[in-house]
Scaffold this active site. Sequence first.
Site, PDB file in Angstrom:
ATOM      1  N   GLY A   1      48.980  32.582 -73.246  1.00 41.83           N
ATOM      2  CA  GLY A   1      48.189  31.911 -74.419  1.00 41.83           C
ATOM      3  C   GLY A   1      48.156  32.878 -75.714  1.00 41.83           C
ATOM      4  O   GLY A   1      47.278  32.662 -76.721  1.00 41.83           O
ATOM      5  N   ALA A   2      49.367  33.447 -75.995  1.00 45.66           N
ATOM      6  CA  ALA A   2      49.419  34.226 -77.129  1.00 45.66           C
ATOM      7  C   ALA A   2      49.760  33.795 -78.484  1.00 45.66           C
ATOM      8  O   ALA A   2      49.807  34.618 -79.377  1.00 45.66           O
ATOM      9  CB  ALA A   2      50.581  35.215 -76.801  1.00 45.66           C
TER      10      ALA A   2
ATOM     11  N   VAL B   1      51.301  28.841 -67.273  1.00 45.43           N
ATOM     12  CA  VAL B   1      50.641  29.752 -66.410  1.00 45.43           C
ATOM     13  C   VAL B   1      50.227  28.893 -65.030  1.00 45.43           C
ATOM     14  O   VAL B   1      50.157  29.687 -63.981  1.00 45.43           O
ATOM     15  CB  VAL B   1      49.376  30.359 -67.009  1.00 45.43           C
ATOM     16  CG1 VAL B   1      49.895  31.285 -68.195  1.00 45.43           C
ATOM     17  CG2 VAL B   1      48.386  29.426 -67.261  1.00 45.43           C
TER      18      VAL B   1
ATOM     19  N   ASN C   1      44.730  35.258 -71.101  1.00 45.75           N
ATOM     20  CA  ASN C   1      44.340  34.847 -72.245  1.00 45.75           C
ATOM     21  C   ASN C   1      44.359  33.316 -72.074  1.00 45.75           C
ATOM     22  O   ASN C   1      43.300  32.650 -72.821  1.00 45.75           O
ATOM     23  CB  ASN C   1      44.503  35.409 -73.609  1.00 45.75           C
ATOM     24  CG  ASN C   1      44.147  34.689 -74.489  1.00 45.75           C
ATOM     25  OD1 ASN C   1      42.762  34.710 -74.925  1.00 45.75           O
ATOM     26  ND2 ASN C   1      45.031  33.921 -75.378  1.00 45.75           N
TER      27      ASN C   1
ATOM     28  N   SER D   1      34.609  34.175 -70.708  1.00 46.65           N
ATOM     29  CA  SER D   1      33.534  33.717 -71.866  1.00 46.65           C
ATOM     30  C   SER D   1      32.324  33.920 -71.478  1.00 46.65           C
ATOM     31  O   SER D   1      31.980  33.775 -70.122  1.00 46.65           O
ATOM     32  CB  SER D   1      34.104  32.291 -71.748  1.00 46.65           C
ATOM     33  OG  SER D   1      33.081  31.334 -72.635  1.00 46.65           O
TER      34      SER D   1
ATOM     35  N   TYR E   1      34.518  24.135 -67.309  1.00 46.54           N
ATOM     36  CA  TYR E   1      35.179  25.523 -68.190  1.00 46.54           C
ATOM     37  C   TYR E   1      34.201  26.591 -67.695  1.00 46.54           C
ATOM     38  O   TYR E   1      34.590  27.679 -67.437  1.00 46.54           O
ATOM     39  CB  TYR E   1      34.962  25.077 -69.549  1.00 46.54           C
ATOM     40  CG  TYR E   1      35.338  26.321 -70.393  1.00 46.54           C
ATOM     41  CD1 TYR E   1      36.651  26.532 -70.440  1.00 46.54           C
ATOM     42  CD2 TYR E   1      34.465  27.074 -70.887  1.00 46.54           C
ATOM     43  CE1 TYR E   1      37.076  27.592 -71.466  1.00 46.54           C
ATOM     44  CE2 TYR E   1      34.766  27.956 -71.725  1.00 46.54           C
ATOM     45  CZ  TYR E   1      36.069  28.323 -71.930  1.00 46.54           C
ATOM     46  OH  TYR E   1      36.548  29.626 -72.603  1.00 46.54           O
TER      47      TYR E   1
ATOM     48  N   LYS F   1      35.404  30.181 -65.775  1.00 46.72           N
ATOM     49  CA  LYS F   1      35.292  31.385 -66.447  1.00 46.72           C
ATOM     50  C   LYS F   1      34.386  32.402 -65.462  1.00 46.72           C
ATOM     51  O   LYS F   1      34.561  33.573 -65.669  1.00 46.72           O
ATOM     52  CB  LYS F   1      34.821  31.182 -68.085  1.00 46.72           C
ATOM     53  CG  LYS F   1      35.423  30.622 -68.724  1.00 46.72           C
ATOM     54  CD  LYS F   1      37.213  31.458 -68.881  1.00 46.72           C
ATOM     55  CE  LYS F   1      37.720  30.750 -69.962  1.00 46.72           C
ATOM     56  NZ  LYS F   1      39.121  31.845 -70.027  1.00 46.72           N
TER      57      LYS F   1
END
Length: 251
Positions: free
Chosen positions: A12-13, A64, A90, A142, A155, A159
């Site tokens: 996620g760069a 990913v 990430n 997160s 979400y 996390k």
Amino acid sequence: MRLNGRTALVTGAAGGIGAAISRHLARAGAQVALADLDGDAARKLAGELADTTGSRVAGYAMDVSVSGVVADVVGAIETDLGGVDILVNNAGIDRIERFVESTEPTWQKIVAVNYLGTVIVTRAILDGMIERRFGRIINIGSDAGRVGSSGEVVYSGTKGAVIAFAKALARETATKGITVNTVCPGPTDTALLEQVAQAGQGRFDALSKAVPMKRIGTPDDVAPAVTFFASDEAAYITGQTLSVSGGLTMS
């Protein structure tokens, strides 16, 4: 904190926190592989970072959540830059909405990217780290995974799973020269936070006021924590969860 001679992979760069992490790692001397669903954006940013930092930086298209694609990309990185010493998981997605209004396809995608994506990429690089008896794995969690967040129920669950995954893996790899830690950003100026503003400006303003430092974080606030966990200075730290939230959560 210098990372000379190390090769890092950041998922996620291409934007937001991932781009900041990639920039900080390259500035610290690491060779950096930027992997993103948007391969063109990853390659463009890689060129910019190579020019500005002097480090070797390369961009790759990678989903990913697809293990075959991940394996192929990791193989290409090993050919181009060498074995991955530092992995930053990430990549992540979210959709701001009440749980009762969300649908199963949304749940499946969030779980596939945020949690299973972390598992898949970690597994793809772990054997090499074990063989070389060195590795730094840093997951981007997160604070939603630590304390929960309204409008981000699934979400938050993913996390939380990432945090637990890191702790368990840290125990399994502690004698192999590998550390595994999690950095948990609080409210940060990214595309995800824009969803919060779109959902309601009042909620966005209340979030800003709730932070003791009275400002929303930036990607550059998060990246130094990752660089620290990637460094030799953090060699005796593993299985830890660090909140970077301006004091919004404290524990």
